[in-house]
Design a protein around this motif. Sequence first.
Motif, PDB file in Angstrom:
ATOM      1  N   VAL A 348       0.861  -1.189   0.000  1.00 53.46           N
ATOM      2  CA  VAL A 348       0.000   0.000   0.000  1.00 53.46           C
ATOM      3  C   VAL A 348       0.896   1.238   0.000  1.00 53.46           C
ATOM      4  CG1 VAL A 348      -1.803   1.274   1.207  1.00 53.46           C
ATOM      5  CG2 VAL A 348      -1.785  -1.227   1.288  1.00 53.46           C
ATOM      6  N   GLU A 349       0.556   2.176  -0.894  1.00 54.49           N
ATOM      7  CA  GLU A 349       1.360   3.404  -0.985  1.00 54.49           C
ATOM      8  C   GLU A 349       0.448   4.612  -1.121  1.00 54.49           C
ATOM      9  OE1 GLU A 349       4.824   5.431  -3.802  1.00 54.49           O
ATOM     10  OE2 GLU A 349       4.059   3.435  -4.281  1.00 54.49           O
ATOM     11  N   LEU A 350       0.697   5.601  -0.288  1.00 47.46           N
ATOM     12  CA  LEU A 350      -0.018   6.876  -0.372  1.00 47.46           C
ATOM     13  C   LEU A 350       0.980   7.920  -0.818  1.00 47.46           C
ATOM     14  CD1 LEU A 350      -1.384   5.182   2.157  1.00 47.46           C
ATOM     15  CD2 LEU A 350      -2.712   7.277   2.376  1.00 47.46           C
ATOM     16  N   SER A 351       0.675   8.607  -1.909  1.00 51.80           N
ATOM     17  CA  SER A 351       1.624   9.552  -2.499  1.00 51.80           C
ATOM     18  C   SER A 351       0.996  10.933  -2.646  1.00 51.80           C
ATOM     19  CB  SER A 351       2.070   9.016  -3.865  1.00 51.80           C
ATOM     20  OG  SER A 351       2.927   9.917  -4.511  1.00 51.80           O
ATOM     21  N   HIS A 352       1.527  11.895  -1.903  1.00 52.22           N
ATOM     22  CA  HIS A 352       1.097  13.306  -1.970  1.00 52.22           C
ATOM     23  C   HIS A 352      -0.430  13.448  -1.857  1.00 52.22           C
ATOM     24  CE1 HIS A 352       5.190  14.318  -3.078  1.00 52.22           C
ATOM     25  NE2 HIS A 352       5.136  13.432  -4.074  1.00 52.22           N
ATOM     26  N   VAL A 353      -1.004  12.713  -0.919  1.00 56.41           N
ATOM     27  CA  VAL A 353      -2.467  12.703  -0.753  1.00 56.41           C
ATOM     28  C   VAL A 353      -2.930  13.978  -0.043  1.00 56.41           C
ATOM     29  CG1 VAL A 353      -4.371  11.583   0.485  1.00 56.41           C
ATOM     30  CG2 VAL A 353      -2.739  10.206  -0.804  1.00 56.41           C
ATOM     31  N   ALA A 354      -3.963  14.596  -0.609  1.00 54.42           N
ATOM     32  CA  ALA A 354      -4.613  15.749   0.025  1.00 54.42           C
ATOM     33  C   ALA A 354      -6.108  15.483   0.056  1.00 54.42           C
ATOM     34  CB  ALA A 354      -4.322  17.026  -0.755  1.00 54.42           C
ATOM     35  N   PHE A 355      -6.736  15.835   1.188  1.00 59.37           N
ATOM     36  CA  PHE A 355      -8.177  15.585   1.311  1.00 59.37           C
ATOM     37  C   PHE A 355      -8.769  16.503   2.371  1.00 59.37           C
ATOM     38  CE2 PHE A 355     -11.737  13.582   3.516  1.00 59.37           C
ATOM     39  CZ  PHE A 355     -12.615  13.390   2.460  1.00 59.37           C
ATOM     40  N   SER A 356      -9.992  16.958   2.102  1.00 55.86           N
ATOM     41  CA  SER A 356     -10.757  17.710   3.104  1.00 55.86           C
ATOM     42  C   SER A 356     -12.242  17.454   2.874  1.00 55.86           C
ATOM     43  CB  SER A 356     -10.452  19.201   3.017  1.00 55.86           C
ATOM     44  OG  SER A 356     -10.810  19.696   1.742  1.00 55.86           O
ATOM     45  N   TYR A 357     -13.003  17.411   3.966  1.00 55.15           N
ATOM     46  CA  TYR A 357     -14.452  17.187   3.853  1.00 55.15           C
ATOM     47  C   TYR A 357     -15.141  18.418   3.292  1.00 55.15           C
ATOM     48  CZ  TYR A 357     -13.780  12.954   6.645  1.00 55.15           C
ATOM     49  OH  TYR A 357     -13.376  11.730   7.093  1.00 55.15           O
TER      50      TYR A 357
END
Length: 586
Positions: A348-357
């Motif tokens: 599993v790899e998360l790369s430069h993840v951005a998130f907001s509700y």
Amino acid sequence: MAKAKEDKTKQKATLVKVLRYLKPYWFYLGLSLVLAAVSVALTLYVPKLTGRAIDHIIARGQVDFPAILAVLKQIAIAIAVTALAQWIMNICNNKMTYHIVRDIRNEAFRKIEILPLKYIDSHSYGEIVSRVIADVDQFADGLLMGFTQFFTGVMTIAGTILFMLATNVGITFVVVLITPLSLFVAAFIAKKTFTMFRLQSETRGEQTALIDEMLGNQKVVQAFSHEEKAMEQFDEINERLQKCSLKAIFYSSITNPATRFVNNVVYTGVGLVGALAAVAGRISVGDLSCLLSYANQYTKPFNEISGVVTELQNALACAGRIFDLIEEEPQTPEKEGAMHLNNIRGNVELSHVAFSYTPEQKLIEDFNLQVKPGQRVAIVGPTGCGKTTMINLLMRFYDVDSGQIRVEGTDIRDMTRKSLRAGYGMVLQDTWLKAGTIRENITMGKPDATEEEIIAAARASHAHSFIKRLPEGYDTVISEDGGSLSQGQKQLLCITRVMLCLPPMLILDEATSSIDTRTEMKIQEAFARLMEGRTSFIVAHRLSTIREADVILVMRDGKIVEQGRHEELLEKDGFYAGLYNSQFAV
């Protein structure tokens, strides 16, 4: 003015959508219209026959009994055929209505299944339930009344005019002259009622939502002595519902007296002009009787249609709310030819993840993480730092705003949700149970499991002993929330479910939060065996549960501020050390 125009546009749009649902049932609609025409024609033919019978009573002692008997036979046949036509017409109307209601509910439920979680999270469950149940029921009532009375009423008005024209043109003109007054009254009431009934429907949904919330959290309400505040909230909503319901009912209730007044004006006009014509010898007494009967029958549908229009306003208001749900934007559809994830090893790899509700409130920014097969990754941090959000993103309950999450080197947006989620086993702090037997709840992820496999999983999770003490053992039926089971027992069932499936990746979010310390120690041992060779994500507030993790991610404000093993992080004497010491300080 703008609001009224918007309501009118929305009403027309809703009506078009209803007609779209009616399209598959044109046969029933056509048959209903034919039967309505037959029923109306025969009903209107009866006064004509009655007038003939009266004309056969010429004078005292001059009564043509054979002719009257023949007319009475014709009346009896007309009434019998009318009754049969109305019975079949009602069957057609019922079939149309409840087939349409079934189709709407099916589509609404299918939409709920594919709605993004952000919609479910931003709308109360009670309000959604109110739309699918109460609003559709109200819509069905209005639609049935529309089919049953509206067609018949319109045909009665048209048919009566034709029969009256055939009897006397002058008197018919009197009736037609007064008719616009009735139409004006009906139109005025219809405009007023739609807005009121829509407001009533929305307020009812708000009330249902509050009741659902209070019932589902009654222990919390009582624990925090929130009863009075809850009553105040309920009283405020109930007061608003009472006011808008009163206005809606007031406008709908003036329909009958208003149209009755117009009806009496029509009847008086026919009676006065007809009596003068009969005295002048231009029409017979039988024709006058017939015309008075037609005047009565002509005005009666205006009462019914006005009532139907009122009900249809309510029905369209309710239909508009359910259509709003059906037309909600579904979750992002899977890509054309999305791959089915097989042979998951746990990369599993998360790369430069951005998130907001919400766009204005940033949560996760530039998040990077690489997890190798078999690694145990613990995620810790203060409340609201993004731990559970990480789980939502890994499972693709929400899509990232930017960046990528890859499993086995493939972006999770390029694979089917089903195959992605099948690769994870989840045990959360909130339990997921359905109404059914204990066995059905355990085998939810593996329906073909054998009895031996089920018992072995239950023993591994230490749930077997309490299950055997239940009245029917594994066949004991529980309700959706687990019924009389304790929170700890419900969580053990969820753990058993994962033990049975043995997925390649695990997500444990406070998985033992409701279990006593002794059982927790045993389950931790079982989890340790379960996690061997499996990629595991462990979200925990109690830091004692994640000491053995290969990597501990310390999150703060949506970012990883520290990472490493337990001992390494304590040596750094940073944020993690502060969290740990705050829990174990003497």
